[in-house]
Design a protein around this motif. Structure first.
Motif, short mmCIF file in Angstrom:
data_model
loop_
_atom_site.label_atom_id
_atom_site.label_comp_id
_atom_site.label_asym_id
_atom_site.label_seq_id
_atom_site.Cartn_x
_atom_site.Cartn_y
_atom_site.Cartn_z
N MET A 89 0.82 -1.21 0.00
CA MET A 89 0.00 0.00 0.00
C MET A 89 0.86 1.27 0.00
SD MET A 89 -3.35 -0.89 2.29
CE MET A 89 -2.51 -1.31 3.79
N LEU B 275 1.93 1.92 -3.39
CA LEU B 275 0.82 2.43 -4.22
C LEU B 275 0.44 3.86 -3.85
CD1 LEU B 275 -1.71 -0.54 -4.47
CD2 LEU B 275 -0.37 0.43 -6.33
N ILE C 62 -1.04 4.81 -0.96
CA ILE C 62 -2.28 4.85 -0.18
C ILE C 62 -2.03 5.64 1.12
CG2 ILE C 62 -4.05 3.42 0.95
CD1 ILE C 62 -3.84 2.95 -2.09
N LEU D 116 -6.11 5.33 5.33
CA LEU D 116 -6.73 4.21 4.59
C LEU D 116 -5.96 2.91 4.82
CD1 LEU D 116 -9.03 3.53 2.71
CD2 LEU D 116 -7.67 4.30 0.77
N ALA E 154 -7.38 -0.67 6.05
CA ALA E 154 -7.19 -1.84 5.18
C ALA E 154 -6.51 -2.99 5.91
CB ALA E 154 -6.39 -1.45 3.94
N LEU F 130 -8.83 -5.37 7.81
CA LEU F 130 -9.90 -6.06 7.10
C LEU F 130 -9.63 -7.54 6.94
CD1 LEU F 130 -10.54 -3.46 4.26
CD2 LEU F 130 -11.86 -3.76 6.38
N LEU G 115 -10.27 -9.97 4.38
CA LEU G 115 -10.73 -10.02 2.98
C LEU G 115 -11.22 -11.42 2.62
CD1 LEU G 115 -7.86 -7.98 1.26
CD2 LEU G 115 -10.09 -7.15 2.01
N ILE H 55 -13.35 -11.98 -10.41
CA ILE H 55 -12.72 -12.06 -9.09
C ILE H 55 -13.26 -10.93 -8.23
CG2 ILE H 55 -10.57 -12.05 -7.76
CD1 ILE H 55 -9.13 -13.22 -10.11
N THR I 224 -13.19 -9.20 -4.54
CA THR I 224 -12.51 -9.08 -3.25
C THR I 224 -13.48 -8.31 -2.36
OG1 THR I 224 -10.42 -8.90 -4.44
CG2 THR I 224 -10.39 -8.33 -2.09
N SER J 93 -15.02 -7.07 1.61
CA SER J 93 -14.73 -6.79 3.02
C SER J 93 -15.91 -5.98 3.56
CB SER J 93 -13.44 -5.99 3.15
OG SER J 93 -13.65 -4.65 2.73
N ARG K 67 -15.02 -2.10 1.87
CA ARG K 67 -15.11 -1.87 0.42
C ARG K 67 -15.03 -3.20 -0.30
NH1 ARG K 67 -11.04 3.20 -0.67
NH2 ARG K 67 -12.44 4.65 0.36
N ASN K 68 -15.56 -3.19 -1.50
CA ASN K 68 -15.45 -4.38 -2.36
C ASN K 68 -14.78 -3.97 -3.65
OD1 ASN K 68 -17.03 -5.86 -0.49
ND2 ASN K 68 -18.87 -4.99 -1.39
N LEU L 79 -9.28 1.38 -4.60
CA LEU L 79 -7.97 0.92 -4.14
C LEU L 79 -7.03 2.12 -4.30
CD1 LEU L 79 -8.01 -2.66 -5.72
CD2 LEU L 79 -8.74 -1.97 -3.44
N TRP M 18 -0.27 -9.24 -10.18
CA TRP M 18 -0.57 -10.20 -9.11
C TRP M 18 -0.58 -11.60 -9.70
CZ3 TRP M 18 -4.86 -12.80 -10.62
CH2 TRP M 18 -5.83 -12.12 -11.36
N LEU N 271 -2.21 -15.53 -3.07
CA LEU N 271 -2.23 -14.33 -3.90
C LEU N 271 -0.96 -13.55 -3.60
CD1 LEU N 271 -3.43 -12.04 -5.68
CD2 LEU N 271 -4.62 -11.22 -3.64
N CYS O 291 0.72 -9.97 -4.64
CA CYS O 291 0.54 -8.70 -5.34
C CYS O 291 1.90 -8.04 -5.39
CB CYS O 291 -0.40 -7.78 -4.57
SG CYS O 291 -2.07 -8.41 -4.43
C1 VL7 Z 1 -7.07 -6.18 -4.19
C2 VL7 Z 1 -5.80 -4.39 -1.19
C3 VL7 Z 1 -4.91 -2.13 -0.96
C4 VL7 Z 1 -5.79 0.15 -1.14
C5 VL7 Z 1 -8.99 -0.07 0.46
C6 VL7 Z 1 -9.01 -1.28 1.35
C7 VL7 Z 1 -9.12 -2.59 0.60
C8 VL7 Z 1 -10.57 -4.26 -0.42
O1 VL7 Z 1 -5.28 -7.11 -6.70
C9 VL7 Z 1 -5.96 -7.62 -5.88
O2 VL7 Z 1 -6.76 -8.66 -6.20
C10 VL7 Z 1 -6.70 -9.17 -7.52
C11 VL7 Z 1 -6.43 -10.64 -7.43
O3 VL7 Z 1 -7.41 -11.32 -6.69
C12 VL7 Z 1 -8.03 -8.96 -8.22
O4 VL7 Z 1 -8.43 -7.65 -8.19
C13 VL7 Z 1 -5.96 -7.18 -4.44
C14 VL7 Z 1 -7.18 -5.77 -2.77
C15 VL7 Z 1 -5.86 -5.61 -2.04
C16 VL7 Z 1 -5.05 -3.29 -1.88
C17 VL7 Z 1 -5.11 -0.83 -1.64
C18 VL7 Z 1 -6.50 0.14 0.18
C19 VL7 Z 1 -7.90 0.59 0.00
C20 VL7 Z 1 -10.48 -2.87 0.07
C21 VL7 Z 1 -11.48 -4.41 -1.60
#
Ligand code: VL7
Length: 132
Positions: free
Chosen positions: A21, A24, A26, A30, A34, A37, A39, A52, A54, A56, A59-60, A78, A107, A118, A120
């Motif tokens: 994060m 990225l 973030i 946040l 995160a 969570l 997930l 796919i 994800t 929580s 957020r989704n 994200l 990923w 997973l 990333c």
């Molecule tokens: C996707 C978290 C953190 C920003 C919000 C909190 C998280 C969760 O790339 C990913 O998955 C792929 C493979 O399965 C498919 O999209 C991981 C979530 C990882 C990244 C970034 C924090 C902000 C909310 C939805």
């Protein structure tokens, strides 16, 4: 299909989400949310389309794609970036390249010991700027 990743999966461990994060960009606020969570992943296949999700309590995030077909992805909720994504099988690994501002971003999912993994990743190469 090289591996069947479909199903509903609950996270049981999470290594260095914080570092990912930070890379990225973030915000600290946040990131704090995160990290707490729990997930879930829901992986579905409908014909040649994969979905796919994800999820929580906060957020989704959903992405859908066809293997080997590049698509535009916006990482809404994200890091909110536009990337060009491409998912392919590398052996039994489902690997996604996310081409955009962040280098070597992507990923990979695979199954090992009945667990869904997973990874990333992203690499910000060292950038130096010099002024005379
Ligand atoms: C996707 C978290 C953190 C920003 C919000 C909190 C998280 C969760 O790339 C990913 O998955 C792929 C493979 O399965 C498919 O999209 C991981 C979530 C990882 C990244 C970034 C924090 C902000 C909310 C939805």
């Amino acid at each position: 299909m090289p591996a069947n990743l479909c199903g509903t999966w609950d996270i049981i461990s999470n290594v260095n989400l914080e570092g990912y994060m930070v890379a990225l960009g973030i915000s600290p606020q946040l990131r704090k949310i995160a990290l707490k969570l729990k997930l879930k992943k829901v992986i579905e296949q409908q014909g040649d389309e994969y979905i796919i999700k994800t999820t929580s309590t906060f957020r989704n995030y959903t992405v859908s794609f066809r293997m080997g077909q590049e698509f535009e992805e916006f990482t809404r909720g994200l890091d909110n970036r536009n990337v060009k994504s491409l998912v392919t099988w590398e052996g039994n690994k489902m690997v996604c390249e996310q081409i955009g501002e962040k280098k070597n971003r992507g990923w990979a999912h695979w199954i090992e010991d009945d667990k869904l993994h997973l990874s990333c990743f992203m690499l910000d190469l060292c950038n130096n700027t010099f002024l005379k």
